[in-house]
Design a protein around this motif. Sequence first.
Motif, mmCIF file in Angstrom:
data_model
loop_
_atom_site.group_PDB
_atom_site.id
_atom_site.type_symbol
_atom_site.label_atom_id
_atom_site.label_comp_id
_atom_site.label_asym_id
_atom_site.label_seq_id
_atom_site.Cartn_x
_atom_site.Cartn_y
_atom_site.Cartn_z
ATOM 1 N N LYS A 21 18.153 4.888 -3.142
ATOM 2 C CA LYS A 21 17.599 5.203 -0.992
ATOM 3 C C LYS A 21 16.979 6.087 -1.146
ATOM 4 C CE LYS A 21 20.115 1.601 0.707
ATOM 5 N NZ LYS A 21 20.591 1.255 2.056
ATOM 6 N N ALA A 22 15.598 5.921 -0.293
ATOM 7 C CA ALA A 22 14.674 7.243 -0.305
ATOM 8 C C ALA A 22 15.030 7.575 0.496
ATOM 9 C CB ALA A 22 13.644 6.930 0.887
ATOM 10 N N LEU A 48 5.215 -2.298 -1.944
ATOM 11 C CA LEU A 48 4.176 -0.983 -1.608
ATOM 12 C C LEU A 48 3.748 -1.601 -0.029
ATOM 13 C CD1 LEU A 48 3.247 0.870 -4.623
ATOM 14 C CD2 LEU A 48 4.422 1.772 -3.372
ATOM 15 N N SER A 59 6.818 -7.118 4.354
ATOM 16 C CA SER A 59 6.883 -5.357 4.731
ATOM 17 C C SER A 59 6.046 -4.676 5.877
ATOM 18 C CB SER A 59 7.249 -4.839 3.525
ATOM 19 O OG SER A 59 7.662 -3.304 3.505
ATOM 20 N N SER A 62 5.467 -0.766 5.726
ATOM 21 C CA SER A 62 4.025 -0.784 5.610
ATOM 22 C C SER A 62 3.211 -0.315 5.554
ATOM 23 C CB SER A 62 4.655 -1.529 3.649
ATOM 24 O OG SER A 62 5.647 -1.654 3.161
ATOM 25 N N GLY A 66 0.111 4.464 1.894
ATOM 26 C CA GLY A 66 1.524 5.331 2.738
ATOM 27 C C GLY A 66 2.344 5.695 1.805
ATOM 28 N N ARG A 67 2.957 5.074 0.646
ATOM 29 C CA ARG A 67 3.414 5.079 -0.844
ATOM 30 C C ARG A 67 4.775 4.745 -0.458
ATOM 31 N NH1 ARG A 67 3.433 9.952 -3.285
ATOM 32 N NH2 ARG A 67 4.074 8.916 -5.404
ATOM 33 N N GLU A 68 4.967 4.581 0.214
ATOM 34 C CA GLU A 68 7.289 4.391 0.455
ATOM 35 C C GLU A 68 6.616 2.510 -0.090
ATOM 36 O OE1 GLU A 68 4.525 4.640 4.048
ATOM 37 O OE2 GLU A 68 5.504 6.445 4.465
ATOM 38 N N PHE A 70 9.653 -0.491 -0.418
ATOM 39 C CA PHE A 70 10.554 -1.379 0.535
ATOM 40 C C PHE A 70 10.894 -2.326 -1.001
ATOM 41 C CE2 PHE A 70 8.597 0.611 3.752
ATOM 42 C CZ PHE A 70 9.249 1.525 4.612
ATOM 43 N N GLN A 122 14.057 1.397 2.909
ATOM 44 C CA GLN A 122 13.167 1.801 1.325
ATOM 45 C C GLN A 122 13.375 2.614 0.745
ATOM 46 O OE1 GLN A 122 11.430 4.562 4.217
ATOM 47 N NE2 GLN A 122 9.998 6.311 3.014
ATOM 48 N N GLU A 124 13.731 4.096 -3.722
ATOM 49 C CA GLU A 124 12.933 5.604 -4.419
ATOM 50 C C GLU A 124 12.942 4.276 -5.853
ATOM 51 O OE1 GLU A 124 11.212 8.403 -4.099
ATOM 52 O OE2 GLU A 124 11.998 8.529 -2.064
ATOM 53 N N LYS A 159 8.966 4.548 -7.916
ATOM 54 C CA LYS A 159 7.905 5.494 -7.098
ATOM 55 C C LYS A 159 7.736 6.399 -7.887
ATOM 56 C CE LYS A 159 7.749 6.848 -3.390
ATOM 57 N NZ LYS A 159 8.273 7.695 -1.981
#
Length: 175
Positions: A21-22, A48, A59, A62, A66-68, A70, A122, A124, A159
Motif C-alpha cells: 500500500k501507499a 498511473l 482510476s 488518478s 500525479g505519480r500515484e 492505483f 493506492q 506503491e 513506482k
Amino acid sequence: MAARALLETGHAYRAVVEARKAGTTTTTTTTAAERLGRQTFGYVLVALVSNLERTFTISPASRPLGRELFLVHFGDVGAERTMEIMMAAYDEGKHVGKRWTVGNSAQGETGGGEEDGVGYDQVEEVKVTVLEEDPRWRKVCVDGAIVELERGGWMAVKKAPRALFNVLVDRSVLP
C-alpha cells in the motif's frame, strides 16, 4: 475490444496478487506486501492514469502528473456482472465502490453470503504470480503490449522512488 473477447470465454484467472500500500517503504517486495484475499480474478489492473479511453475512467482518483499508482481488481463474478462493472467505468468511474452479495452457490442460494466488490487501492507496488497451466491464460498487457509469462511466472509493477524527469505545464491544464 479486449474485455469483450475475454467475456466470451468466461475464464477466471488463477493468480496470487500481492500489493504494498501507499505510504509503506521496504527494500523487498514480499516483506511489506499484503496478499489479496482471493485466488481467482476477473480483472486486475495497475494504473498511473485515470482513463484508458477518453470516456473509460478506470482510476478516477488518478490525476495528470500525479505519480500515484492505483490497483483495480475484482474476483470471478461471471460475464454479466463483469460487463456491468466495466460499463460503470464508462459512467465516470462509478465501478469504484461497487459492492454486491455473493451467494452460497454450493447450497443453491442466490444471496445471504459474503459481501464483495471492486477493490481500489493506492499502492506503491504490485506483484502478480500466475497459477495457470495453459499459456493462453498467462498473458498480461503491459502498456498495450501482450506478454506471456512462463508457468509459475510473475510480474511486478513498482513506482520509481523519484521522478525520472520534470514536465513543465501551464497551470490552466491542471485540474
